[in-house]
Design a protein around this motif. Sequence first.
Motif, mmCIF file in Angstrom:
data_model
loop_
_atom_site.group_PDB
_atom_site.id
_atom_site.type_symbol
_atom_site.label_atom_id
_atom_site.label_comp_id
_atom_site.label_asym_id
_atom_site.label_seq_id
_atom_site.Cartn_x
_atom_site.Cartn_y
_atom_site.Cartn_z
ATOM 1 N N PRO A 31 0.797 -1.220 0.000
ATOM 2 C CA PRO A 31 0.000 0.000 0.000
ATOM 3 C C PRO A 31 0.834 1.277 0.000
ATOM 4 O O PRO A 31 0.397 2.294 -0.496
ATOM 5 N N THR A 32 2.052 1.245 0.529
ATOM 6 C CA THR A 32 2.877 2.443 0.526
ATOM 7 C C THR A 32 3.431 2.742 -0.861
ATOM 8 O O THR A 32 3.854 3.858 -1.132
ATOM 9 N N ALA A 33 3.412 1.761 -1.770
ATOM 10 C CA ALA A 33 3.922 1.968 -3.120
ATOM 11 C C ALA A 33 3.053 2.927 -3.913
ATOM 12 O O ALA A 33 3.486 3.474 -4.919
ATOM 13 N N ALA A 34 1.824 3.143 -3.472
ATOM 14 C CA ALA A 34 0.906 4.012 -4.199
ATOM 15 C C ALA A 34 1.158 5.488 -3.928
ATOM 16 O O ALA A 34 0.484 6.336 -4.476
ATOM 17 N N ALA A 35 2.122 5.811 -3.096
ATOM 18 C CA ALA A 35 2.356 7.196 -2.714
ATOM 19 C C ALA A 35 2.790 8.060 -3.897
ATOM 20 O O ALA A 35 2.309 9.170 -4.053
ATOM 21 N N ARG A 36 3.708 7.582 -4.716
ATOM 22 C CA ARG A 36 4.162 8.352 -5.875
ATOM 23 C C ARG A 36 3.275 8.025 -7.059
ATOM 24 O O ARG A 36 3.010 6.864 -7.340
ATOM 25 N N PRO A 37 2.828 9.032 -7.785
ATOM 26 C CA PRO A 37 1.868 8.777 -8.864
ATOM 27 C C PRO A 37 2.501 8.190 -10.122
ATOM 28 O O PRO A 37 3.701 8.282 -10.338
ATOM 29 N N ILE A 38 1.634 7.615 -10.926
ATOM 30 C CA ILE A 38 1.966 7.216 -12.285
ATOM 31 C C ILE A 38 1.566 8.397 -13.160
ATOM 32 O O ILE A 38 0.450 8.901 -13.038
ATOM 33 N N LEU A 39 2.448 8.863 -14.019
ATOM 34 C CA LEU A 39 2.125 9.936 -14.957
ATOM 35 C C LEU A 39 1.783 9.297 -16.295
ATOM 36 O O LEU A 39 2.631 8.641 -16.905
ATOM 37 N N VAL A 40 0.542 9.473 -16.723
ATOM 38 C CA VAL A 40 0.074 8.915 -18.000
ATOM 39 C C VAL A 40 -0.007 10.067 -18.990
ATOM 40 O O VAL A 40 -0.712 11.055 -18.752
ATOM 41 N N VAL A 41 0.711 9.938 -20.122
ATOM 42 C CA VAL A 41 0.772 10.992 -21.122
ATOM 43 C C VAL A 41 0.244 10.432 -22.444
ATOM 44 O O VAL A 41 0.869 9.565 -23.055
ATOM 45 N N ALA A 71 3.072 17.311 -19.728
ATOM 46 C CA ALA A 71 3.809 16.351 -18.896
ATOM 47 C C ALA A 71 5.020 17.018 -18.251
ATOM 48 O O ALA A 71 5.294 16.809 -17.066
ATOM 49 N N LEU A 72 5.750 17.829 -19.004
ATOM 50 C CA LEU A 72 6.908 18.529 -18.445
ATOM 51 C C LEU A 72 6.483 19.494 -17.343
ATOM 52 O O LEU A 72 7.156 19.611 -16.320
ATOM 53 N N GLU A 73 5.354 20.177 -17.534
ATOM 54 C CA GLU A 73 4.836 21.057 -16.485
ATOM 55 C C GLU A 73 4.493 20.257 -15.233
ATOM 56 O O GLU A 73 4.784 20.688 -14.112
ATOM 57 N N THR A 74 3.902 19.098 -15.426
ATOM 58 C CA THR A 74 3.548 18.235 -14.295
ATOM 59 C C THR A 74 4.794 17.824 -13.528
ATOM 60 O O THR A 74 4.781 17.752 -12.294
ATOM 61 N N LEU A 75 5.888 17.563 -14.244
ATOM 62 C CA LEU A 75 7.128 17.143 -13.592
ATOM 63 C C LEU A 75 7.745 18.248 -12.738
ATOM 64 O O LEU A 75 8.604 17.966 -11.906
ATOM 65 N N ASP A 76 7.291 19.491 -12.920
ATOM 66 C CA ASP A 76 7.747 20.570 -12.053
ATOM 67 C C ASP A 76 7.178 20.419 -10.650
ATOM 68 O O ASP A 76 7.751 20.924 -9.685
ATOM 69 N N ASP A 77 6.034 19.717 -10.545
ATOM 70 C CA ASP A 77 5.329 19.587 -9.262
ATOM 71 C C ASP A 77 5.286 18.172 -8.713
ATOM 72 O O ASP A 77 4.997 17.989 -7.531
ATOM 73 N N VAL A 78 5.524 17.179 -9.549
ATOM 74 C CA VAL A 78 5.301 15.788 -9.173
ATOM 75 C C VAL A 78 6.539 14.955 -9.482
ATOM 76 O O VAL A 78 7.155 15.133 -10.527
ATOM 77 N N ALA A 79 6.865 14.033 -8.578
ATOM 78 C CA ALA A 79 7.945 13.064 -8.799
ATOM 79 C C ALA A 79 7.276 11.712 -9.036
ATOM 80 O O ALA A 79 6.985 10.984 -8.086
#
Length: 156
Positions: A31-41, A71-79
């Motif tokens: 369950p802790t693996a869900a902490a970081r999101p999957i980015l779908v582009v 997607a690049l904009e999202t990477l400014d806020d999300v890992a």
Amino acid sequence: MTSMLAFVELAPDRPTPPDRTARPGAGVEDPTAAARPILVVDDDPEILAMLRDFLESEGLSVRTASNGAEALETLDDVAPALILLDMRMPVLDGWAFAERFHERALTYPIVVMTAAESARRWAEEIGATGYIAKPFDVNELLEIIERHRQKDSKPN
């Protein structure tokens, strides 16, 4: 979502092919693996919605982008734990996204999603860790995601 999922991992640390046995109820086991999101582009809103809804129903956090610029904009806020990347998109396609991604010295794993026959070559061209052929088998998609999430992929 039915049919086949052809996944090939291009990273040299995984020489064996993935297990092709479908598992009923396959999903994220830690369950802790869900902490970081999957980015779908992907530029197809139906694919984005379907993947977001499905992955969230499996307990995963998901972010979406309809082109490489978003997607690049999202990477400014999300890992993200993993980027699922379509290659043919308007505004900024997969190749241009990957070029800017590498210019930023980012190291998140990328899996190319495409129905094109040249998926492997495209994945190699952009330095992706693998590719998934559309249409997807959802159990195998979850296995691929889980495999990448379990690797030691610390945020950049």
